[in-house]
Design a protein around this motif. Structure first.
Motif, PDB file in Angstrom:
ATOM      1  N   LEU A 220       0.812  -1.224   0.000  1.00 29.99           N
ATOM      2  CA  LEU A 220       0.000   0.000   0.000  1.00 29.99           C
ATOM      3  C   LEU A 220       0.845   1.274   0.000  1.00 29.99           C
ATOM      4  CD1 LEU A 220      -3.043  -0.809   2.309  1.00 29.99           C
ATOM      5  CD2 LEU A 220      -2.965  -0.661  -0.179  1.00 29.99           C
ATOM      6  N   PRO A 221       1.848   1.405   0.872  1.00 33.30           N
ATOM      7  CA  PRO A 221       2.645   2.627   0.823  1.00 33.30           C
ATOM      8  C   PRO A 221       3.423   2.778  -0.483  1.00 33.30           C
ATOM      9  CG  PRO A 221       3.079   1.464   2.856  1.00 33.30           C
ATOM     10  CD  PRO A 221       2.213   0.588   2.035  1.00 33.30           C
ATOM     11  N   LEU A 222       3.856   1.683  -1.058  1.00 31.77           N
ATOM     12  CA  LEU A 222       4.590   1.763  -2.314  1.00 31.77           C
ATOM     13  C   LEU A 222       3.688   2.284  -3.434  1.00 31.77           C
ATOM     14  CD1 LEU A 222       7.297   1.204  -3.683  1.00 31.77           C
ATOM     15  CD2 LEU A 222       6.501  -1.105  -4.126  1.00 31.77           C
ATOM     16  N   ILE A 223       2.485   1.734  -3.524  1.00 29.74           N
ATOM     17  CA  ILE A 223       1.529   2.186  -4.536  1.00 29.74           C
ATOM     18  C   ILE A 223       1.138   3.644  -4.279  1.00 29.74           C
ATOM     19  CG2 ILE A 223      -0.813   1.857  -5.425  1.00 29.74           C
ATOM     20  CD1 ILE A 223      -0.418  -1.150  -4.868  1.00 29.74           C
ATOM     21  N   GLY A 224       0.869   3.979  -3.030  1.00 35.15           N
ATOM     22  CA  GLY A 224       0.491   5.348  -2.682  1.00 35.15           C
ATOM     23  C   GLY A 224       1.584   6.349  -2.964  1.00 35.15           C
ATOM     24  N   PHE A 225       2.825   5.972  -2.714  1.00 33.98           N
ATOM     25  CA  PHE A 225       3.966   6.853  -2.975  1.00 33.98           C
ATOM     26  C   PHE A 225       4.085   7.131  -4.475  1.00 33.98           C
ATOM     27  CE2 PHE A 225       8.497   7.865  -3.414  1.00 33.98           C
ATOM     28  CZ  PHE A 225       8.639   8.829  -2.419  1.00 33.98           C
ATOM     29  N   ILE A 226       3.975   6.093  -5.270  1.00 36.11           N
ATOM     30  CA  ILE A 226       4.061   6.249  -6.725  1.00 36.11           C
ATOM     31  C   ILE A 226       2.897   7.090  -7.242  1.00 36.11           C
ATOM     32  CG2 ILE A 226       3.952   5.008  -8.923  1.00 36.11           C
ATOM     33  CD1 ILE A 226       5.504   2.725  -7.466  1.00 36.11           C
ATOM     34  N   MET A 227       1.695   6.837  -6.724  1.00 36.81           N
ATOM     35  CA  MET A 227       0.536   7.628  -7.150  1.00 36.81           C
ATOM     36  C   MET A 227       0.692   9.092  -6.758  1.00 36.81           C
ATOM     37  SD  MET A 227      -2.707   5.155  -6.512  1.00 36.81           S
ATOM     38  CE  MET A 227      -3.816   6.057  -7.573  1.00 36.81           C
ATOM     39  N   GLY A 228       1.250   9.354  -5.600  1.00 34.99           N
ATOM     40  CA  GLY A 228       1.476  10.727  -5.166  1.00 34.99           C
ATOM     41  C   GLY A 228       2.463  11.457  -6.060  1.00 34.99           C
ATOM     42  N   LEU A 229       3.532  10.758  -6.447  1.00 34.98           N
ATOM     43  CA  LEU A 229       4.514  11.383  -7.338  1.00 34.98           C
ATOM     44  C   LEU A 229       3.922  11.682  -8.710  1.00 34.98           C
ATOM     45  CD1 LEU A 229       7.740   9.348  -6.503  1.00 34.98           C
ATOM     46  CD2 LEU A 229       7.174  11.677  -5.821  1.00 34.98           C
ATOM     47  N   THR A 230       3.135  10.766  -9.236  1.00 36.77           N
ATOM     48  CA  THR A 230       2.522  11.018 -10.542  1.00 36.77           C
ATOM     49  C   THR A 230       1.444  12.094 -10.437  1.00 36.77           C
ATOM     50  OG1 THR A 230       0.959   9.203 -10.261  1.00 36.77           O
ATOM     51  CG2 THR A 230       3.009   8.709 -11.421  1.00 36.77           C
ATOM     52  N   ALA A 231       0.766  12.180  -9.296  1.00 34.32           N
ATOM     53  CA  ALA A 231      -0.264  13.204  -9.119  1.00 34.32           C
ATOM     54  C   ALA A 231       0.341  14.592  -9.053  1.00 34.32           C
ATOM     55  CB  ALA A 231      -1.067  12.921  -7.859  1.00 34.32           C
ATOM     56  N   LEU A 232       1.551  14.722  -8.514  1.00 38.06           N
ATOM     57  CA  LEU A 232       2.196  16.029  -8.471  1.00 38.06           C
ATOM     58  C   LEU A 232       2.398  16.594  -9.879  1.00 38.06           C
ATOM     59  CD1 LEU A 232       4.973  15.880  -5.739  1.00 38.06           C
ATOM     60  CD2 LEU A 232       2.932  17.289  -5.765  1.00 38.06           C
ATOM     61  N   LYS A 233       2.704  15.722 -10.814  1.00 38.84           N
ATOM     62  CA  LYS A 233       2.958  16.166 -12.182  1.00 38.84           C
ATOM     63  C   LYS A 233       1.679  16.379 -12.970  1.00 38.84           C
ATOM     64  CE  LYS A 233       7.395  13.880 -12.356  1.00 38.84           C
ATOM     65  NZ  LYS A 233       8.214  12.855 -12.968  1.00 38.84           N
ATOM     66  N   SER A 234       0.665  15.546 -12.731  1.00 38.13           N
ATOM     67  CA  SER A 234      -0.513  15.588 -13.593  1.00 38.13           C
ATOM     68  C   SER A 234      -1.716  16.313 -12.990  1.00 38.13           C
ATOM     69  CB  SER A 234      -0.921  14.166 -13.970  1.00 38.13           C
ATOM     70  OG  SER A 234      -1.315  13.447 -12.820  1.00 38.13           O
ATOM     71  N   GLU A 235      -1.738  16.545 -11.688  1.00 38.08           N
ATOM     72  CA  GLU A 235      -2.895  17.157 -11.041  1.00 38.08           C
ATOM     73  C   GLU A 235      -2.465  18.330 -10.158  1.00 38.08           C
ATOM     74  OE1 GLU A 235      -4.623  13.966  -8.840  1.00 38.08           O
ATOM     75  OE2 GLU A 235      -5.199  12.867 -10.630  1.00 38.08           O
ATOM     76  N   PRO A 236      -2.262  19.499 -10.735  1.00 43.58           N
ATOM     77  CA  PRO A 236      -1.791  20.632  -9.926  1.00 43.58           C
ATOM     78  C   PRO A 236      -2.807  21.106  -8.869  1.00 43.58           C
ATOM     79  CG  PRO A 236      -2.227  21.319 -12.187  1.00 43.58           C
ATOM     80  CD  PRO A 236      -2.387  19.836 -12.142  1.00 43.58           C
ATOM     81  N   THR A 237      -4.102  20.847  -9.077  1.00 43.73           N
ATOM     82  CA  THR A 237      -5.085  21.288  -8.091  1.00 43.73           C
ATOM     83  C   THR A 237      -5.110  20.390  -6.857  1.00 43.73           C
ATOM     84  OG1 THR A 237      -6.813  20.024  -9.202  1.00 43.73           O
ATOM     85  CG2 THR A 237      -6.584  22.335  -9.813  1.00 43.73           C
ATOM     86  N   GLY A 238      -4.606  19.185  -6.956  1.00 43.58           N
ATOM     87  CA  GLY A 238      -4.577  18.264  -5.822  1.00 43.58           C
ATOM     88  C   GLY A 238      -3.215  18.189  -5.176  1.00 43.58           C
ATOM     89  N   ARG A 239      -2.414  19.237  -5.298  1.00 41.71           N
ATOM     90  CA  ARG A 239      -1.039  19.225  -4.815  1.00 41.71           C
ATOM     91  C   ARG A 239      -0.947  18.934  -3.314  1.00 41.71           C
ATOM     92  NH1 ARG A 239       4.039  20.612  -6.099  1.00 41.71           N
ATOM     93  NH2 ARG A 239       5.307  21.632  -4.522  1.00 41.71           N
ATOM     94  N   GLY A 240      -1.793  19.545  -2.516  1.00 41.14           N
ATOM     95  CA  GLY A 240      -1.737  19.350  -1.062  1.00 41.14           C
ATOM     96  C   GLY A 240      -1.995  17.905  -0.666  1.00 41.14           C
ATOM     97  N   MET A 241      -2.991  17.311  -1.289  1.00 42.31           N
ATOM     98  CA  MET A 241      -3.296  15.908  -0.980  1.00 42.31           C
ATOM     99  C   MET A 241      -2.190  14.989  -1.484  1.00 42.31           C
ATOM    100  SD  MET A 241      -7.388  15.646  -1.554  1.00 42.31           S
ATOM    101  CE  MET A 241      -7.473  16.684  -3.002  1.00 42.31           C
ATOM    102  N   ALA A 242      -1.603  15.323  -2.631  1.00 38.66           N
ATOM    103  CA  ALA A 242      -0.514  14.500  -3.161  1.00 38.66           C
ATOM    104  C   ALA A 242       0.709  14.568  -2.249  1.00 38.66           C
ATOM    105  CB  ALA A 242      -0.152  14.951  -4.574  1.00 38.66           C
ATOM    106  N   VAL A 243       1.024  15.755  -1.774  1.00 35.66           N
ATOM    107  CA  VAL A 243       2.177  15.906  -0.861  1.00 35.66           C
ATOM    108  C   VAL A 243       1.920  15.171   0.443  1.00 35.66           C
ATOM    109  CG1 VAL A 243       3.485  17.588   0.493  1.00 35.66           C
ATOM    110  CG2 VAL A 243       2.988  18.044  -1.900  1.00 35.66           C
ATOM    111  N   THR A 244       0.707  15.261   0.958  1.00 34.49           N
ATOM    112  CA  THR A 244       0.361  14.518   2.172  1.00 34.49           C
ATOM    113  C   THR A 244       0.511  13.016   1.961  1.00 34.49           C
ATOM    114  OG1 THR A 244      -1.207  16.243   2.793  1.00 34.49           O
ATOM    115  CG2 THR A 244      -1.452  14.102   3.870  1.00 34.49           C
ATOM    116  N   GLY A 245       0.046  12.533   0.828  1.00 33.78           N
ATOM    117  CA  GLY A 245       0.190  11.114   0.514  1.00 33.78           C
ATOM    118  C   GLY A 245       1.640  10.696   0.387  1.00 33.78           C
ATOM    119  N   ILE A 246       2.448  11.532  -0.255  1.00 33.58           N
ATOM    120  CA  ILE A 246       3.876  11.220  -0.402  1.00 33.58           C
ATOM    121  C   ILE A 246       4.552  11.153   0.962  1.00 33.58           C
ATOM    122  CG2 ILE A 246       6.075  12.133  -1.233  1.00 33.58           C
ATOM    123  CD1 ILE A 246       4.521  13.183  -3.684  1.00 33.58           C
ATOM    124  N   ILE A 247       4.241  12.091   1.839  1.00 32.50           N
ATOM    125  CA  ILE A 247       4.868  12.107   3.169  1.00 32.50           C
ATOM    126  C   ILE A 247       4.447  10.882   3.990  1.00 32.50           C
ATOM    127  CG2 ILE A 247       4.901  13.333   5.384  1.00 32.50           C
ATOM    128  CD1 ILE A 247       4.793  15.947   3.732  1.00 32.50           C
TER     129      ILE A 247
END
Length: 91
Positions: A30-57
């Motif tokens: 789960l953390p591996l998948i979530g980490f990868i999804m967070g990194l891809t979300a940073l590039k493709s979803e600028p409006t969800g940046r806060g949630m992506a950073v939270t997921g990455i952390i």
């Protein structure tokens, strides 16, 4: 005419996977998948940046926990093996 909001699915999924892995179990997948999804979300979803950073952390902390746990396990196993060789005690 209303404009549809931009998608934030990966950002939300990353944050949710991070929260699930923290509160409901210490898994590696789960953390591996979530980490990868967070990194891809940073590039493709600028409006969800806060949630992506939270997921990455959150997912990064859980992955770091795995690294520490495996490192400790290896240290103990190597330490036990080295102490049995030095003392001449059969394992």
């Amino acid at each position: 005419m209303a404009v549809a909001p931009p998608p934030r699915g990966k950002s939300i999924a990353s944050m949710v996977l991070g929260l699930v892995s923290v509160f409901f179990g210490f898994t590696l997948i789960l953390p591996l998948i979530g980490f990868i999804m967070g990194l891809t979300a940073l590039k493709s979803e600028p409006t969800g940046r806060g949630m992506a950073v939270t997921g990455i952390i959150l997912n990064g902390l859980m992955l770091l926990g795995w690294v520490v746990l495996v490192g400790f396990f290896l240290l103990v196993v190597v330490g036990i093996g080295a102490s049995s060789v030095n003392t001449g005690v059969a394992a």
